[in-house]
Write a protein that holds these residues in place. Structure first.
Motif, PDB file in Angstrom:
ATOM      1  N   ILE A  89       0.841  -1.200   0.000  1.00 55.87           N
ATOM      2  CA  ILE A  89       0.000   0.000   0.000  1.00 55.87           C
ATOM      3  C   ILE A  89       0.873   1.247   0.000  1.00 55.87           C
ATOM      4  CG2 ILE A  89      -1.687   1.299   1.358  1.00 55.87           C
ATOM      5  CD1 ILE A  89      -2.711  -1.462   2.360  1.00 55.87           C
ATOM      6  N   GLN A  90       0.522   2.204  -0.849  1.00 53.70           N
ATOM      7  CA  GLN A  90       1.280   3.438  -0.987  1.00 53.70           C
ATOM      8  C   GLN A  90       0.448   4.620  -0.482  1.00 53.70           C
ATOM      9  OE1 GLN A  90       4.410   3.221  -2.183  1.00 53.70           O
ATOM     10  NE2 GLN A  90       4.200   1.045  -2.725  1.00 53.70           N
ATOM     11  N   ALA A  91       1.129   5.713  -0.115  1.00 55.00           N
ATOM     12  CA  ALA A  91       0.429   6.941   0.261  1.00 55.00           C
ATOM     13  C   ALA A  91      -0.487   7.372  -0.881  1.00 55.00           C
ATOM     14  CB  ALA A  91       1.427   8.040   0.586  1.00 55.00           C
ATOM     15  N   ILE A 112     -15.635  -1.732   3.333  1.00 55.21           N
ATOM     16  CA  ILE A 112     -15.308  -0.316   3.498  1.00 55.21           C
ATOM     17  C   ILE A 112     -14.236   0.047   2.481  1.00 55.21           C
ATOM     18  CG2 ILE A 112     -15.867  -0.260   5.954  1.00 55.21           C
ATOM     19  CD1 ILE A 112     -12.805  -0.362   6.491  1.00 55.21           C
ATOM     20  N   THR A 113     -14.089   1.332   2.241  1.00 52.56           N
ATOM     21  CA  THR A 113     -13.001   1.822   1.400  1.00 52.56           C
ATOM     22  C   THR A 113     -12.328   2.984   2.116  1.00 52.56           C
ATOM     23  OG1 THR A 113     -14.079   1.111  -0.646  1.00 52.56           O
ATOM     24  CG2 THR A 113     -12.386   2.810  -0.842  1.00 52.56           C
ATOM     25  N   VAL A 114     -10.997   2.991   2.079  1.00 52.17           N
ATOM     26  CA  VAL A 114     -10.189   3.994   2.762  1.00 52.17           C
ATOM     27  C   VAL A 114      -9.252   4.649   1.757  1.00 52.17           C
ATOM     28  CG1 VAL A 114      -8.399   4.352   4.512  1.00 52.17           C
ATOM     29  CG2 VAL A 114     -10.281   2.752   4.949  1.00 52.17           C
ATOM     30  N   VAL A 115      -9.151   5.975   1.797  1.00 54.35           N
ATOM     31  CA  VAL A 115      -8.142   6.696   1.017  1.00 54.35           C
ATOM     32  C   VAL A 115      -6.977   6.981   1.948  1.00 54.35           C
ATOM     33  CG1 VAL A 115      -7.612   8.733  -0.344  1.00 54.35           C
ATOM     34  CG2 VAL A 115      -9.899   7.720  -0.469  1.00 54.35           C
ATOM     35  N   VAL A 116      -5.809   6.443   1.610  1.00 57.67           N
ATOM     36  CA  VAL A 116      -4.623   6.588   2.453  1.00 57.67           C
ATOM     37  C   VAL A 116      -4.087   8.019   2.328  1.00 57.67           C
ATOM     38  CG1 VAL A 116      -2.313   5.685   2.951  1.00 57.67           C
ATOM     39  CG2 VAL A 116      -4.097   4.159   2.054  1.00 57.67           C
ATOM     40  N   PRO A 117      -3.863   8.703   3.431  1.00 58.77           N
ATOM     41  CA  PRO A 117      -3.354  10.082   3.360  1.00 58.77           C
ATOM     42  C   PRO A 117      -1.959  10.154   2.738  1.00 58.77           C
ATOM     43  CG  PRO A 117      -4.224   9.583   5.550  1.00 58.77           C
ATOM     44  CD  PRO A 117      -4.130   8.273   4.806  1.00 58.77           C
ATOM     45  N   GLY A 118      -1.625  11.333   2.256  1.00 56.33           N
ATOM     46  CA  GLY A 118      -0.251  11.600   1.840  1.00 56.33           C
ATOM     47  C   GLY A 118       0.026  11.510   0.364  1.00 56.33           C
ATOM     48  N   GLY A 119      -0.975  11.324  -0.456  1.00 55.18           N
ATOM     49  CA  GLY A 119      -0.745  11.228  -1.891  1.00 55.18           C
ATOM     50  C   GLY A 119      -0.757  12.577  -2.564  1.00 55.18           C
ATOM     51  N   ASP A 120      -0.676  12.563  -3.883  1.00 51.86           N
ATOM     52  CA  ASP A 120      -0.790  13.784  -4.667  1.00 51.86           C
ATOM     53  C   ASP A 120      -2.130  14.445  -4.336  1.00 51.86           C
ATOM     54  OD1 ASP A 120      -2.150  14.860  -7.397  1.00 51.86           O
ATOM     55  OD2 ASP A 120      -0.011  15.365  -7.337  1.00 51.86           O
ATOM     56  N   GLU A 122      -4.242  16.467  -5.735  1.00 52.84           N
ATOM     57  CA  GLU A 122      -5.322  16.439  -6.721  1.00 52.84           C
ATOM     58  C   GLU A 122      -5.900  15.042  -6.861  1.00 52.84           C
ATOM     59  OE1 GLU A 122      -6.013  17.383 -11.473  1.00 52.84           O
ATOM     60  OE2 GLU A 122      -4.299  18.267 -10.424  1.00 52.84           O
ATOM     61  N   VAL A 123      -5.022  14.042  -6.921  1.00 51.00           N
ATOM     62  CA  VAL A 123      -5.478  12.650  -7.041  1.00 51.00           C
ATOM     63  C   VAL A 123      -6.229  12.240  -5.780  1.00 51.00           C
ATOM     64  CG1 VAL A 123      -4.738  10.254  -7.247  1.00 51.00           C
ATOM     65  CG2 VAL A 123      -3.631  12.029  -8.628  1.00 51.00           C
ATOM     66  N   GLN A 124      -5.684  12.634  -4.635  1.00 49.14           N
ATOM     67  CA  GLN A 124      -6.318  12.264  -3.378  1.00 49.14           C
ATOM     68  C   GLN A 124      -7.713  12.886  -3.253  1.00 49.14           C
ATOM     69  OE1 GLN A 124      -3.716  12.316  -0.089  1.00 49.14           O
ATOM     70  NE2 GLN A 124      -5.280  11.770   1.404  1.00 49.14           N
ATOM     71  N   ALA A 125      -7.846  14.123  -3.649  1.00 47.08           N
ATOM     72  CA  ALA A 125      -9.150  14.786  -3.572  1.00 47.08           C
ATOM     73  C   ALA A 125     -10.167  14.074  -4.462  1.00 47.08           C
ATOM     74  CB  ALA A 125      -9.011  16.249  -3.969  1.00 47.08           C
ATOM     75  N   ARG A 126      -9.731  13.666  -5.644  1.00 51.18           N
ATOM     76  CA  ARG A 126     -10.630  12.966  -6.554  1.00 51.18           C
ATOM     77  C   ARG A 126     -11.053  11.621  -5.968  1.00 51.18           C
ATOM     78  NH1 ARG A 126      -7.695  13.590 -10.679  1.00 51.18           N
ATOM     79  NH2 ARG A 126      -6.656  11.565 -10.756  1.00 51.18           N
ATOM     80  N   ARG A 127     -10.098  10.933  -5.343  1.00 50.26           N
ATOM     81  CA  ARG A 127     -10.416   9.641  -4.732  1.00 50.26           C
ATOM     82  C   ARG A 127     -11.326   9.809  -3.515  1.00 50.26           C
ATOM     83  NH1 ARG A 127      -4.359   6.872  -5.513  1.00 50.26           N
ATOM     84  NH2 ARG A 127      -4.817   6.079  -7.629  1.00 50.26           N
ATOM     85  N   GLU A 128     -11.100  10.821  -2.733  1.00 49.21           N
ATOM     86  CA  GLU A 128     -11.947  11.054  -1.560  1.00 49.21           C
ATOM     87  C   GLU A 128     -13.382  11.386  -1.970  1.00 49.21           C
ATOM     88  OE1 GLU A 128      -9.762  14.028   0.554  1.00 49.21           O
ATOM     89  OE2 GLU A 128      -8.501  12.550   1.588  1.00 49.21           O
ATOM     90  N   GLU A 129     -13.539  12.131  -3.052  1.00 50.59           N
ATOM     91  CA  GLU A 129     -14.892  12.435  -3.521  1.00 50.59           C
ATOM     92  C   GLU A 129     -15.583  11.182  -4.043  1.00 50.59           C
ATOM     93  OE1 GLU A 129     -18.341  14.682  -4.704  1.00 50.59           O
ATOM     94  OE2 GLU A 129     -16.881  14.652  -3.085  1.00 50.59           O
ATOM     95  N   LEU A 130     -14.867  10.363  -4.797  1.00 44.97           N
ATOM     96  CA  LEU A 130     -15.415   9.082  -5.246  1.00 44.97           C
ATOM     97  C   LEU A 130     -15.864   8.257  -4.053  1.00 44.97           C
ATOM     98  CD1 LEU A 130     -15.854   6.655  -7.219  1.00 44.97           C
ATOM     99  CD2 LEU A 130     -13.409   6.146  -6.906  1.00 44.97           C
ATOM    100  N   ASN A 131     -15.021   8.212  -3.035  1.00 47.23           N
ATOM    101  CA  ASN A 131     -15.327   7.400  -1.862  1.00 47.23           C
ATOM    102  C   ASN A 131     -16.540   7.940  -1.107  1.00 47.23           C
ATOM    103  OD1 ASN A 131     -14.674   5.101  -0.375  1.00 47.23           O
ATOM    104  ND2 ASN A 131     -13.532   6.280   1.146  1.00 47.23           N
ATOM    105  N   ARG A 132     -16.628   9.255  -0.989  1.00 48.30           N
ATOM    106  CA  ARG A 132     -17.782   9.858  -0.321  1.00 48.30           C
ATOM    107  C   ARG A 132     -19.068   9.520  -1.056  1.00 48.30           C
ATOM    108  NH1 ARG A 132     -21.356  13.674  -0.866  1.00 48.30           N
ATOM    109  NH2 ARG A 132     -20.543  14.313  -2.906  1.00 48.30           N
ATOM    110  N   VAL A 133     -19.055   9.672  -2.364  1.00 49.13           N
ATOM    111  CA  VAL A 133     -20.253   9.411  -3.161  1.00 49.13           C
ATOM    112  C   VAL A 133     -20.670   7.950  -3.041  1.00 49.13           C
ATOM    113  CG1 VAL A 133     -21.130   9.295  -5.524  1.00 49.13           C
ATOM    114  CG2 VAL A 133     -19.856  11.308  -4.759  1.00 49.13           C
TER     115      VAL A 133
END
Length: 275
Positions: A89-91, A112-120, A122-133
């Protein structure tokens, strides 16, 4: 996928399923804080096995034909059915964990799905929004079940929520299901609107509601291992799941400690306690 025609469970049987549901939740509770950079997906499976043992439960995933692990762990472009192994698993990764427990002859199933902190960022924000939805679409489906007459109203509510949030892909080949003595039972639980009404919603119905969503297209392919389902366009996936019982008073989420109270509150629904 489905092994038997479903039946409506008695209140006593639902209470037994609650125990299996909580054993499943304990697995996810133990794994969530361990989803960190440097961890392997195999290490998460080891945690799952220890949690199941502590509850006197067994991994119902390992009872599936040709599957030998306690959980599925899917990263980034993998949406579901990732096999635990040496992948690190990577940041910034988006990591889905699907778990199940059998206890006393009854089954639980949750993801469950988790977005690991510490990534790029812009990419992290996109993944967090996908996960929220994705997570909120699951709760929209559970909330719809509380007043639904037929099961297919759940899929319509999930799709309506997702499409109201932006451009996302809803997997159509992989859906939710009934649960009980078997992990996968009838009826099918779609994550999108279809023709027909589906099974009657009545006390004793127990189903798993599990939207699988991408931030690209819905097209997927099975990887060479024969299990992992990945997006063809390389987009990210998110997967959330809960097992939900219909009672005389409404719904109770068997795989949440609070019966789903926190997740349902934004939709104006209060779980009906088990008798």
């Amino acid at each position: 996928m489905f092994r038997s025609k479903f039946d409506y469970k008695t209140p006593e049987q639902i209470l037994k399923m609650r125990a299996a549901g909580l054993a499943t939740r304990h697995v996810l509770d133990a794994i969530a804080p361990a989803i960190v950079p440097g961890a392997t997906t195999r290490s998460l499976d080891d945690i799952a096995l220890a949690s199941l043992k502590a509850d006197g439960a067994i991994a119902n995933f390992a009872l599936e034909e040709d599957y030998y692990d306690a959980i599925c762990v899917s990263l980034n472009e993998q949406v579901v059915h990732g096999i635990p192994g040496d992948r690190v698993i990577q940041a910034g990764d988006i990591v889905s964990v699907d778990a199940g427990a059998e206890l006393g002859g009854w089954n639980g199933d949750s993801a469950i799905t988790v977005v690991v902190p510490g990534g790029d960022p812009e990419v992290q924000a996109r993944r967090e929004e996908l996960n929220r939805v994705t997570e909120q679409s699951m709760w929209a489906g559970i909330a719809a079940l509380a007043s639904a007459k037929h099961v297919n109203e759940v899929g319509a509510a999930i799709e309506d929520y997702i499409l109201g949030q932006g451009q996302f892909g809803i997997l159509r080949e992989y859906i939710g299901h009934g649960i009980g003595r078997q992990m996968h039972e009838e009826p099918p639980v779609f994550n999108y609107a279809i023709a027909g009404r589906g099974a009657k919603v009545a006390p004793g119905l127990v189903i798993c509601i599990e939207p699988m969503v991408t931030n690209g297209t819905e097209e997927t392919a099975i990887e060479a291992d024969g299990w992992a389902i990945s997006t063809v366009d390389g987009s990210d996936g998110s997967h959330w799941e809960n097992a939900v019982a219909v009672t005389e008073g409404g719904v109770w989420v068997l795989t949440e400690h609070d019966g789903g109270a926190a997740g349902l509150a934004p939709f104006g629904v209060t779980p009906a306690p088990l008798s």
